[in-house]
Write a protein that holds these residues in place. Structure first.
Motif, PDB file in Angstrom:
ATOM      1  N   GLU A  48       8.300  -6.783 -35.740  1.00  0.00           N
ATOM      2  CA  GLU A  48       9.307  -7.764 -36.166  1.00  0.00           C
ATOM      3  C   GLU A  48       9.503  -8.890 -35.142  1.00  0.00           C
ATOM      4  O   GLU A  48      10.018  -9.952 -35.484  1.00  0.00           O
ATOM      5  N   GLU A  49       9.121  -8.624 -33.913  1.00  0.00           N
ATOM      6  CA  GLU A  49       9.375  -9.582 -32.831  1.00  0.00           C
ATOM      7  C   GLU A  49       8.368 -10.720 -32.884  1.00  0.00           C
ATOM      8  O   GLU A  49       7.180 -10.497 -33.078  1.00  0.00           O
ATOM      9  N   LYS A  87      10.488  -5.293 -26.303  1.00  0.00           N
ATOM     10  CA  LYS A  87      10.508  -4.289 -27.368  1.00  0.00           C
ATOM     11  C   LYS A  87       9.466  -3.196 -27.097  1.00  0.00           C
ATOM     12  O   LYS A  87       9.674  -2.034 -27.456  1.00  0.00           O
ATOM     13  N   SER A  88       8.351  -3.540 -26.458  1.00  0.00           N
ATOM     14  CA  SER A  88       7.348  -2.519 -26.122  1.00  0.00           C
ATOM     15  C   SER A  88       7.917  -1.518 -25.100  1.00  0.00           C
ATOM     16  O   SER A  88       7.581  -0.336 -25.130  1.00  0.00           O
ATOM     17  N   PHE A  89       8.806  -1.987 -24.237  1.00  0.00           N
ATOM     18  CA  PHE A  89       9.476  -1.085 -23.296  1.00  0.00           C
ATOM     19  C   PHE A  89      10.540  -0.251 -24.019  1.00  0.00           C
ATOM     20  O   PHE A  89      10.742   0.919 -23.689  1.00  0.00           O
ATOM     21  N   ASP A  90      11.185  -0.839 -25.022  1.00  0.00           N
ATOM     22  CA  ASP A  90      12.106  -0.064 -25.858  1.00  0.00           C
ATOM     23  C   ASP A  90      11.353   1.046 -26.589  1.00  0.00           C
ATOM     24  O   ASP A  90      11.903   2.122 -26.844  1.00  0.00           O
ATOM     25  N   PHE A  91      10.099   0.768 -26.911  1.00  0.00           N
ATOM     26  CA  PHE A  91       9.258   1.790 -27.550  1.00  0.00           C
ATOM     27  C   PHE A  91       9.101   3.007 -26.633  1.00  0.00           C
ATOM     28  O   PHE A  91       9.099   4.146 -27.112  1.00  0.00           O
ATOM     29  N   LEU A  92       8.969   2.767 -25.339  1.00  0.00           N
ATOM     30  CA  LEU A  92       8.867   3.889 -24.401  1.00  0.00           C
ATOM     31  C   LEU A  92      10.130   4.752 -24.452  1.00  0.00           C
ATOM     32  O   LEU A  92      10.049   5.986 -24.422  1.00  0.00           O
ATOM     33  N   ILE A  93      11.276   4.101 -24.534  1.00  0.00           N
ATOM     34  CA  ILE A  93      12.547   4.831 -24.646  1.00  0.00           C
ATOM     35  C   ILE A  93      12.553   5.649 -25.935  1.00  0.00           C
ATOM     36  O   ILE A  93      12.894   6.840 -25.933  1.00  0.00           O
ATOM     37  N   ARG A  95      -4.201  -2.428 -21.389  1.00  0.00           N
ATOM     38  CA  ARG A  95      -4.201  -3.608 -20.509  1.00  0.00           C
ATOM     39  C   ARG A  95      -4.539  -4.869 -21.308  1.00  0.00           C
ATOM     40  O   ARG A  95      -3.936  -5.914 -21.106  1.00  0.00           O
ATOM     41  N   GLU A  96      -5.510  -4.744 -22.199  1.00  0.00           N
ATOM     42  CA  GLU A  96      -5.905  -5.888 -23.034  1.00  0.00           C
ATOM     43  C   GLU A  96      -4.739  -6.364 -23.900  1.00  0.00           C
ATOM     44  O   GLU A  96      -4.595  -7.565 -24.126  1.00  0.00           O
ATOM     45  N   PHE A  97      -3.930  -5.433 -24.381  1.00  0.00           N
ATOM     46  CA  PHE A  97      -2.753  -5.800 -25.169  1.00  0.00           C
ATOM     47  C   PHE A  97      -1.878  -6.760 -24.373  1.00  0.00           C
ATOM     48  O   PHE A  97      -1.493  -7.816 -24.864  1.00  0.00           O
ATOM     49  N   PHE A  98      -1.585  -6.420 -23.132  1.00  0.00           N
ATOM     50  CA  PHE A  98      -0.747  -7.296 -22.306  1.00  0.00           C
ATOM     51  C   PHE A  98      -1.481  -8.589 -21.953  1.00  0.00           C
ATOM     52  O   PHE A  98      -0.873  -9.657 -21.944  1.00  0.00           O
ATOM     53  N   ASN A  99      -2.775  -8.506 -21.697  1.00  0.00           N
ATOM     54  CA  ASN A  99      -3.555  -9.714 -21.393  1.00  0.00           C
ATOM     55  C   ASN A  99      -3.620 -10.667 -22.578  1.00  0.00           C
ATOM     56  O   ASN A  99      -3.636 -11.880 -22.396  1.00  0.00           O
ATOM     57  N   GLU A 100      -3.677 -10.138 -23.795  1.00  0.00           N
ATOM     58  CA  GLU A 100      -3.710 -10.989 -24.991  1.00  0.00           C
ATOM     59  C   GLU A 100      -2.361 -11.648 -25.240  1.00  0.00           C
ATOM     60  O   GLU A 100      -2.293 -12.779 -25.702  1.00  0.00           O
ATOM     61  N   VAL A 160      -0.719   3.773 -30.730  1.00  0.00           N
ATOM     62  CA  VAL A 160      -0.841   2.327 -30.946  1.00  0.00           C
ATOM     63  C   VAL A 160      -0.244   1.924 -32.291  1.00  0.00           C
ATOM     64  O   VAL A 160       0.449   0.909 -32.381  1.00  0.00           O
ATOM     65  N   SER A 161      -0.490   2.710 -33.322  1.00  0.00           N
ATOM     66  CA  SER A 161       0.075   2.341 -34.625  1.00  0.00           C
ATOM     67  C   SER A 161       1.604   2.409 -34.587  1.00  0.00           C
ATOM     68  O   SER A 161       2.268   1.559 -35.177  1.00  0.00           O
ATOM     69  N   GLU A 162       2.152   3.392 -33.873  1.00  0.00           N
ATOM     70  CA  GLU A 162       3.606   3.479 -33.723  1.00  0.00           C
ATOM     71  C   GLU A 162       4.147   2.290 -32.919  1.00  0.00           C
ATOM     72  O   GLU A 162       5.172   1.713 -33.270  1.00  0.00           O
ATOM     73  N   LEU A 163       3.459   1.927 -31.842  1.00  0.00           N
ATOM     74  CA  LEU A 163       3.863   0.777 -31.025  1.00  0.00           C
ATOM     75  C   LEU A 163       3.827  -0.497 -31.856  1.00  0.00           C
ATOM     76  O   LEU A 163       4.772  -1.286 -31.835  1.00  0.00           O
ATOM     77  N   GLU A 164       2.739  -0.705 -32.586  1.00  0.00           N
ATOM     78  CA  GLU A 164       2.612  -1.924 -33.399  1.00  0.00           C
ATOM     79  C   GLU A 164       3.712  -2.017 -34.443  1.00  0.00           C
ATOM     80  O   GLU A 164       4.269  -3.084 -34.667  1.00  0.00           O
ATOM     81  N   LYS A 165       4.026  -0.898 -35.083  1.00  0.00           N
ATOM     82  CA  LYS A 165       5.132  -0.896 -36.066  1.00  0.00           C
ATOM     83  C   LYS A 165       6.451  -1.234 -35.374  1.00  0.00           C
ATOM     84  O   LYS A 165       7.257  -1.987 -35.903  1.00  0.00           O
TER      85      LYS A 165
END
Length: 178
Positions: A72-73, A82-88, A127-132, A63-68
């Motif tokens: 910027e977005e 960008k969250s999908f780019d994080f998966l890449i 899931r909550e991340f996407f819901n928020e 989560v900390s890596e995803l948030e970083k």
């Protein structure tokens, strides 16, 4: 040299993620962490307790890596894409190892309720991340499912192709929900 508890945790983080839960034995962890068996059991009652700690640490790291990565977005679409780019990014960083939580889920029998509860808790937080971020519940669920399936399919095919396909689908979903 770090303390025994930290060595046990960092060793298990590496081994559980690389080898899986079932293929990693306590004796290997003890040997690789350079601790005694007594020291291991002083810090963790069981391999399951260590697994729960691993899941919590892995979640915090991820989560900390995803948030970083997405910090910027500013607008919704850019943040989601960008969250999908994080998966890449993670696939390239971790050689398509996939989701530690889903990997563990496939190894843990249903009667290990405590571990399943931790897995569900952390997946619910995602899931909550996407819901928020996304106001429409159905759209949020749809994108969450694309996110999870992108992790699985990229691991299966060792390719980011379907993540890119998901990003195109997300653009269409977000544009049609406005």
């Amino acid at each position: 040299m770090s303390r025994p508890r930290e060595r046990i945790l960092s060793t298990s983080m590496l081994l559980f993620h690389r080898q899986g839960y079932n293929r990693t034995g306590i004796n290997q962890i003890i040997e690789d962490a350079k601790v005694s068996k007594a020291s291991f059991y002083q810090h963790f009652k069981s391999k399951d307790d260590l697994c729960i700690e691993f899941l919590n640490k892995r979640y915090d790291y991820w989560v900390s890596e995803l948030e970083k990565f997405i910090s910027e977005e500013k607008n919704l679409e850019e943040k989601i894409l960008k969250s999908f780019d994080f998966l890449i990014y993670m696939n390239e960083k971790e050689d398509f190892r996939g989701c530690s939580f889903l990997n563990l889920l496939s190894e843990i029998p249903a009667d290990q309720v405590e571990i399943h509860n931790v897995l569900r808790y952390h997946k619910n937080k995602l899931r909550e991340f996407f819901n928020e971020e996304i106001e429409d519940e159905h759209t949020a669920s749809h994108i969450y499912l694309l996110f999870e399936s992108s992790i699985l399919t990229s691991q299966l095919y060792r390719s980011n192709e379907l993540i890119e396909t998901s990003k195109t689908a997300i653009k269409n979903i977000l544009n049609s929900s406005h």
